[in-house]
Design an enzyme around this catalytic site. Sequence first.
Site, PDB file in Angstrom:
ATOM      1  N   ARG A  71       0.770  -1.110   0.103  1.00 56.13           N
ATOM      2  CA  ARG A  71      -0.109  -0.005   0.111  1.00 56.13           C
ATOM      3  C   ARG A  71       0.861   1.333   0.066  1.00 56.13           C
ATOM      4  O   ARG A  71       2.164   1.118   0.358  1.00 56.13           O
ATOM      5  CB  ARG A  71      -0.883  -0.078   1.236  1.00 56.13           C
ATOM      6  CG  ARG A  71      -0.274   0.024   2.623  1.00 56.13           C
ATOM      7  CD  ARG A  71      -1.071   0.626   3.673  1.00 56.13           C
ATOM      8  NE  ARG A  71      -0.393   0.637   5.180  1.00 56.13           N
ATOM      9  CZ  ARG A  71       0.612   1.379   5.540  1.00 56.13           C
ATOM     10  NH1 ARG A  71       1.093   2.520   4.842  1.00 56.13           N
ATOM     11  NH2 ARG A  71       1.004   1.411   6.773  1.00 56.13           N
ATOM     12  N   THR A  76       2.142   2.753  10.435  1.00 59.10           N
ATOM     13  CA  THR A  76       0.810   2.869  11.392  1.00 59.10           C
ATOM     14  C   THR A  76       0.793   1.555  12.250  1.00 59.10           C
ATOM     15  O   THR A  76       1.377   0.733  11.974  1.00 59.10           O
ATOM     16  CB  THR A  76      -0.605   3.204  10.425  1.00 59.10           C
ATOM     17  OG1 THR A  76      -1.505   3.585  11.097  1.00 59.10           O
ATOM     18  CG2 THR A  76      -0.866   1.663   9.619  1.00 59.10           C
ATOM     19  N   CYS A 170       1.934   7.687   9.943  1.00 60.96           N
ATOM     20  CA  CYS A 170       2.092   8.053   8.840  1.00 60.96           C
ATOM     21  C   CYS A 170       2.959   9.107   8.413  1.00 60.96           C
ATOM     22  O   CYS A 170       2.842   9.701   7.653  1.00 60.96           O
ATOM     23  CB  CYS A 170       0.364   8.725   8.647  1.00 60.96           C
ATOM     24  SG  CYS A 170      -0.818   7.706   9.035  1.00 60.96           S
TER      25      CYS A 170
END
Length: 218
Positions: A71, A76, A170
């Site tokens: 991704r 995270t 993030c």
Amino acid sequence: MNVVWLPGLRDYDEVFELQESLVTEHQACPGKEPDLLLLEHAPVYTIGRTRDRTSLRDTAHLPYPVREINRGGQATYHGPGQLVGYPVLHLDAFDRDLHRYVESLEKTLIAACSEWGVAAGLREGLVGVWVEDRKIASIGVGVRKWVSMHGFAMNILPSSLPPFEWITPCGIQGVRMTCLAREIQPPPEREADLVREFGNRFAALWQSTFESLKTNAQ
């Protein structure tokens, strides 16, 4: 839409394999109804495929395992007290517009928050959902042959927050994380069912998004 609640605390690798199998099905049949997996993970950190891994800080001292996945985005955390949603669908429904798809996830999470009286929103230049300057939901998607996988992580209970202190969530320096239970005023008397209640509401709103897409396409 096929909404599936996975019970218990789910191993990350197990659910990743399930997503992979669903992606293959959607690639073979672009008209297949969207799948939406809803769950809580056993504690784990994830990071996108990037050379910059500084958001993980010192991996040798992290309390939980790390998974590098396909991704976008930096590090995270997933774990108990957090609702994770994995929509698997062909992006033809969004005219193969990835930005439009991500935006629809953000808008649906914001709409669900509002039903608990929480005024969530967006921050310019940043992906995810925020309550003022506090991040309540993260979004990171992967796409293979125009089929989506991964999705969102919505912090619901306070127990989901402490593990974020070990990383730079993030990759955003100084970010503060929050959760739905902390933002509800007055605080909820009972938190035990909040993850499932929010997930069911998200699913209902997400369903209406697709009904609108079908109507507009006719």
